[in-house]
Design a protein around this motif. Structure first.
Motif, PDB file in Angstrom:
ATOM      1  N   GLU A 426       0.782  -1.207   0.203  1.00 55.22           N
ATOM      2  CA  GLU A 426       0.020   0.187   0.091  1.00 55.22           C
ATOM      3  C   GLU A 426       0.790   1.301  -0.269  1.00 55.22           C
ATOM      4  O   GLU A 426       0.584   2.249  -0.697  1.00 55.22           O
ATOM      5  N   ALA A 427       1.994   1.365   0.786  1.00 56.29           N
ATOM      6  CA  ALA A 427       2.671   2.566   0.806  1.00 56.29           C
ATOM      7  C   ALA A 427       3.494   2.699  -0.287  1.00 56.29           C
ATOM      8  O   ALA A 427       3.838   3.792  -0.786  1.00 56.29           O
ATOM      9  N   GLU A 428       3.988   1.503  -1.058  1.00 57.73           N
ATOM     10  CA  GLU A 428       4.652   1.824  -2.424  1.00 57.73           C
ATOM     11  C   GLU A 428       3.615   2.269  -3.319  1.00 57.73           C
ATOM     12  O   GLU A 428       3.947   3.145  -4.380  1.00 57.73           O
ATOM     13  N   SER A 429       2.092   1.843  -3.298  1.00 59.08           N
ATOM     14  CA  SER A 429       1.326   2.211  -4.239  1.00 59.08           C
ATOM     15  C   SER A 429       0.990   3.487  -3.932  1.00 59.08           C
ATOM     16  O   SER A 429       0.874   4.575  -5.088  1.00 59.08           O
ATOM     17  N   ALA A 430       0.977   4.103  -2.658  1.00 54.69           N
ATOM     18  CA  ALA A 430       0.648   5.747  -2.402  1.00 54.69           C
ATOM     19  C   ALA A 430       2.198   6.488  -2.388  1.00 54.69           C
ATOM     20  O   ALA A 430       2.130   7.705  -2.354  1.00 54.69           O
ATOM     21  N   ARG A 431       3.211   5.905  -2.695  1.00 54.85           N
ATOM     22  CA  ARG A 431       4.543   6.642  -2.765  1.00 54.85           C
ATOM     23  C   ARG A 431       4.797   7.241  -1.434  1.00 54.85           C
ATOM     24  O   ARG A 431       5.343   8.493  -1.605  1.00 54.85           O
ATOM     25  N   VAL A 432       4.642   6.579  -0.242  1.00 51.19           N
ATOM     26  CA  VAL A 432       5.111   7.341   1.078  1.00 51.19           C
ATOM     27  C   VAL A 432       6.409   6.787   1.353  1.00 51.19           C
ATOM     28  O   VAL A 432       6.391   5.651   1.876  1.00 51.19           O
ATOM     29  N   ALA A 433       7.183   7.521   1.295  1.00 51.60           N
ATOM     30  CA  ALA A 433       8.556   7.184   1.755  1.00 51.60           C
ATOM     31  C   ALA A 433       8.933   6.578   3.093  1.00 51.60           C
ATOM     32  O   ALA A 433       9.532   5.545   3.144  1.00 51.60           O
ATOM     33  N   GLY A 434       8.498   7.390   3.879  1.00 52.96           N
ATOM     34  CA  GLY A 434       8.855   7.057   5.398  1.00 52.96           C
ATOM     35  C   GLY A 434       8.008   5.571   5.750  1.00 52.96           C
ATOM     36  O   GLY A 434       8.622   4.704   6.301  1.00 52.96           O
ATOM     37  N   GLU A 435       6.900   5.455   5.101  1.00 53.20           N
ATOM     38  CA  GLU A 435       6.219   4.164   5.584  1.00 53.20           C
ATOM     39  C   GLU A 435       6.933   2.885   4.779  1.00 53.20           C
ATOM     40  O   GLU A 435       6.807   1.965   5.317  1.00 53.20           O
ATOM     41  N   ILE A 436       7.217   3.279   3.589  1.00 53.52           N
ATOM     42  CA  ILE A 436       8.076   2.398   2.958  1.00 53.52           C
ATOM     43  C   ILE A 436       9.156   1.675   3.509  1.00 53.52           C
ATOM     44  O   ILE A 436       9.664   0.494   3.798  1.00 53.52           O
ATOM     45  N   HIS A 437      10.254   2.618   4.294  1.00 50.26           N
ATOM     46  CA  HIS A 437      11.137   2.463   5.057  1.00 50.26           C
ATOM     47  C   HIS A 437      10.694   1.547   6.099  1.00 50.26           C
ATOM     48  O   HIS A 437      11.525   0.667   6.616  1.00 50.26           O
ATOM     49  N   ASP A 438       9.790   2.061   6.958  1.00 53.84           N
ATOM     50  CA  ASP A 438       9.337   1.414   8.177  1.00 53.84           C
ATOM     51  C   ASP A 438       8.771   0.001   7.936  1.00 53.84           C
ATOM     52  O   ASP A 438       9.315  -1.101   8.672  1.00 53.84           O
ATOM     53  N   CYS A 439       8.101  -0.133   7.005  1.00 57.00           N
ATOM     54  CA  CYS A 439       7.624  -1.485   6.455  1.00 57.00           C
ATOM     55  C   CYS A 439       8.864  -2.433   6.294  1.00 57.00           C
ATOM     56  O   CYS A 439       8.910  -3.702   6.740  1.00 57.00           O
ATOM     57  N   LYS A 440      10.095  -2.073   5.561  1.00 56.91           N
ATOM     58  CA  LYS A 440      10.927  -2.661   5.011  1.00 56.91           C
ATOM     59  C   LYS A 440      11.683  -3.256   6.310  1.00 56.91           C
ATOM     60  O   LYS A 440      12.423  -4.428   6.452  1.00 56.91           O
TER      61      LYS A 440
END
Length: 829
Positions: A426-440
């Motif tokens: 979902e974060a990658e789809s919304a392109r939210v960098a902070g959330e992408i990092h936290d999820c990874k």
């Protein structure tokens, strides 16, 4: 273009014969690389790079140098290699080509310490073939499980240790990844991939392409309609710019050779033999450490010896398709895994108690208040077993608590991992960098946690390995459960078994003491070490009337040879081989004929069961060509089928039975000696005479006499005992007085049929009258005549009587009816 340094230059630079400029600091050799093995290893890698460089103008060892440099005189020899040679990197071997995904360097697969047992001569032969000028490719064939693929790894490991010839040190072994190549469905793509593989191999020098399970490769290409790819490969091999090693199981050897017209010209064939018992034992000892760590046990040497012994002694009972050492290694792991399962599983006593309590509770419910006394008895039994049950249950719960706890933590980590993966999408789809990092970060953290839990589960054990010794007794117990062979029989040595074979044979081969003595002598001679590897254990020509024990002798001897109670010989009814073409099926159909790839009946049967009795029953009925097959079997203990496979008979006893001259033994006016002499004359000079060169290769010609009255009586008693053994588990027994047994003998014995005439009486009318009573009793029990809940009759004794005419009648004497008909505890065992 600067001239490329020669391979000798590269070698001299590393070992110090020349003094090059110091390398840059970042390229300084590490201390551990300065050992003798490390230095020489770098030298050899430099040699290989010099030989395989893409601008090489020829395939010579010294590259383009006009003259190879002369080593300095009085130079001391290089140090002996004591450490493994480092492998060439794959980029050196393959280059950055698309074909590299279809090729794997064996250096990446093989541990330098990899060692093979008993293959020194085979590996030497492989090395010789690769230096030939013609037929310099190798086809290694043999039974499954004997180490064909391992032989390649052994050769590569020796090369890495510097233990092969200089010619072999030049060569790099690459494995063709057949499954990857065949994963394509597009025929054009498969063909283009193979063409690219060939181009890569031809640009390199001293490369050996290895194709494991080559017949599966050929068949896989056929199924994909891509046989052209195999033709491309064979054409390239024919151009001799690289070499090939193919591996195939013995049953498909001829199929592979016929798959291309040039195969026999390009390849040298090498049959890899099975390991002998001593080599198998050494192989199993080499596997000991791995299986001890894998299964958390200790493998005692007597346990390992037992595994080797059982795999050799009972080749048809465990992994029969595999040769040695594959069969023994498979059994070694199976016993280790079975033993671990045993001590890592709920204790047998606890399982039995749980089952007992469950059955008692079900019986209690079934009574439904109809029998208060039995209900109280059941409650007392449950109360009596409860303390022991609670102790065992508590101990088991304590042992499994750790596993349950780890599994729960692993499950929670998996849930969080899956949620983090969904959040990441979902974060990658919304392109939210902070959330992408936290999820990874969460995904990485949970994956590490799951890996840790898996490691804990792998290492989990009950107690220390020393608490779980896998000894001979446990090996016998596990093998007995798997095969059905009694453990006490497994523990019996060959000497003990052979020593007892004569008295045991006399119990079953009644009235034929001469035949028993002669055949058991052959077994004793074999056990004492007088047997020849080029002869069967024994070969006997049996002559006598029907029903006197000729066939029974084969069954008795087979148990002695195989060591398996109830084992059966390989029997060929010669009435099925009356034509020349039917005799040919014993060795297999000729090449090009239907069934030519299936092998012969005799070849396949003996290869599958090498320790047995082979019986040719009523030989006079067969076509005369049968003796052409018997001749090499008797003379050399080996014969090769038309598909090239060989069967060895040095672990067999050959029996040939015949009715030639049997009429003389039924003539009561002739003594046994006179009948034997007349039968021998008929055998040598009669209508169905046997060639003297055949008769001369038998250990003995054994004559079976007609049965005397006392042996007839003993045979009748034996048949009565067999009938009783069948109905005893149901609680019934047959009773026939000795006086009546003798009357049955006198009434029904037929000399022309021998013991079979008595067998027919016990299997026919006697069993019939007894069956009526047994079925009547079972019907009464099913109708509740023996009490509620009692489904089986209590049994009893069936008295058989015969009148003067030969009609049978039966009287039933029931066993004492007990209130408790069955014991639940024994029922659980």
């Amino acid at each position: 273009m600067a001239q490329r340094p020669s391979a000798f230059d590269a070698f001299d630079n590393v070992v110090g014969r020349k003094q090059p400029d110091p390398p840059p600091a970042e390229q300084t050799l590490a201390p551990e690389r300065l050992s003798a093995g490390g230095i020489l290893g770098q030298a050899l890698n430099s040699v290989k790079r010099a030989m395989t460089s893409s601008d090489a103008g020829d395939a010579t060892l010294v590259g383009k140098s006009a003259e190879p440099p002369t080593p300095p005189k009085n130079e001391s020899a290089p140090a002996v290699i004591t450490t493994p040679l480092p492998p060439m990197s794959r980029i050196d071997t393959l280059g950055n080509h698309g074909a590299s995904r279809f090729l794997t360097d064996y250096n990446d697969l093989v541990d330098p310490s990899h060692e093979l047992v008993g293959m020194e001569k085979d590996i030497q032969r492989m090395g010789v073939v690769f230096t030939l000028d013609e037929a310099k490719n190798l086809l290694v064939w043999g039974r499954a499980g004997i180490g064909k693929s391992e032989s390649v790894k052994g050769l590569v490991a020796r090369s890495r240790r510097g233990e092969v010839s200089l010619d072999m040190l030049k060569r790099t072994f690459l494995r063709l990844e057949v499954e990857t190549l065949l994963a394509e469905d597009d025929v054009t793509k498969i063909n283009s991939n193979m063409a690219e593989i060939v181009r890569v191999l031809e640009r390199r020098q001293y490369v050996v392409l290895t194709v494991d399970n080559a017949w599966n490769f050929v068949e896989g290409l056929k199924e994909k309609s891509a046989s052209g790819a195999f033709n491309t490969l064979m054409s390239a091999i024919g151009r001799r710019k690289f070499q090939s090693l193919m591996i195939v199981d013995d049953e498909h050897r001829d199929d592979l050779i016929k798959s291309h017209p040039s195969f026999g010209e390009l390849f040298t064939l090498h049959e890899l033999p099975e390991q002998d018992p001593d080599q198998v034992l050494t192989t199993l000892r080499g596997k000991r450490d791995y299986y001890q760590k894998r299964y958390g046990i200790v493998m005692n040497d007597d346990g390992i010896r037992s595994v080797a012994e059982l795999s050799h002694k009972y080749p048809t009972k465990f992994a029969p398709r595999l040769g040695q050492p594959g069969r023994a290694v498979r059994l070694q792991e199976f016993t280790a895994a079975s033993y671990r399962y045993e001590f890592m599983t709920k204790p047998t006593e606890l399982v039995e108690l749980e089952g007992k309590v469950q059955r008692l509770n079900l019986e209690k419910v079934a009574l439904n208040g109809s029998d208060e006394d039995r209900k109280l008895q059941i409650e007392d039994e449950i109360a009596e077993d409860t303390p022991r049950y609670e102790v065992l249950r508590s101990a088991w719960n304590e042992k499994i608590a750790g596993v349950l706890d780890i599994n729960e933590k692993k499950y929670q980590a998996i849930l969080k991992l899956e949620k983090a993966q969904d959040d990441l999408a979902e974060a990658e789809s919304a392109r939210v960098a902070g959330e992408i990092h936290d999820c990874k970060v969460i995904i990485e953290e949970k994956q590490k946690a799951i890996d840790g839990f898996n490691k804990q589960l792998r290492e989990l054990n009950i107690g220390e390995p020393s608490d779980h010794p896998l000894d001979q007794e446990k090996v016998y117990s596990i093998f007995s459960v798997h095969t059905g062979i009694p453990a006490q029989t497994l523990g019996q040595t060959e000497i003990e078994r052979i020593t007892n074979v004569e008295p045991n044979m006399k119990k079953r081969l009644i009235g034929q003491d001469d035949a028993v003595r002669k055949s058991s002598t052959a077994l004793r001679n074999n056990a004492a070490g007088f047997a020849s590897e080029s002869r069967p254990i024994g070969a006997f020509f049996l002559i006598g009337p029907s029903g006197v024990g000729k066939s029974e002798m084969g069954y008795v001897l087979d148990e002695a040879v195989s060591g398996i109670p109830g084992s059966k010989p390989i029997v060929y009814d010669m009435g099925d081989f009356q034509e020349s073409h039917t005799v040919a099926t014993l060795l297999g159909a000729p090449p090009g004929y239907s069934g030519g790839d299936m092998g012969g009946l005799l070849i396949n049967d003996v290869r599958a069961k090498p320790f047995t009795v082979v019986m040719f029953d009523e030989i006079e009925k067969a076509h005369k060509d049968i003796f052409d097959i018997l001749l090499p079997v008797l003379d050399k203990a080996a014969i090769r089928g038309r598909n090239g496979l060989e069967a060895k008979f040095n672990g067999t006893i050959i029996l040939v039975t015949s009715n030639i001259g049997s009429e003389f033994f039924l003539d009561e006016s002739l003594t046994f000696e006179q009948a034997s002499e007349l039968a021998m004359h008929e055998l040598k000079f009669g209508k169905n005479k046997v060639r003297p060169e055949i008769l001369g290769r038998f250990n003995d010609i054994i004559f079976f006499n007609r049965l005397a009255p006392e042996p007839q009586f003993m045979i009748a008693k034996k048949f009565l005992s067999e009938r009783n053994s069948l109905i005893k588990p149901k609680g019934f027994s047959l009773d026939i007085a000795d006086f009546d047994v003798r009357r049955i003998r006198d009434k029904f014995y037929d000399p022309a049929k021998g013991g079979r005439s008595l067998r027919n009486v016990f299997e026919g009318p006697i069993s019939s009258v007894a069956s009526d009573i047994i079925l009547d009793e079972r019907l009464k029990a099913s109708k509740g005549q023996y009490g509620a809940g009692i489904k089986n009759p209590p049994g009893g004794e069936i008295k058989i009587e015969m009148d003067d005419v030969g009609h049978f009648s039966a009287r039933f004497r029931p066993a004492e009816l007990r209130r408790k008909v069955f014991d639940v505890t024994k029922g659980l065992g």
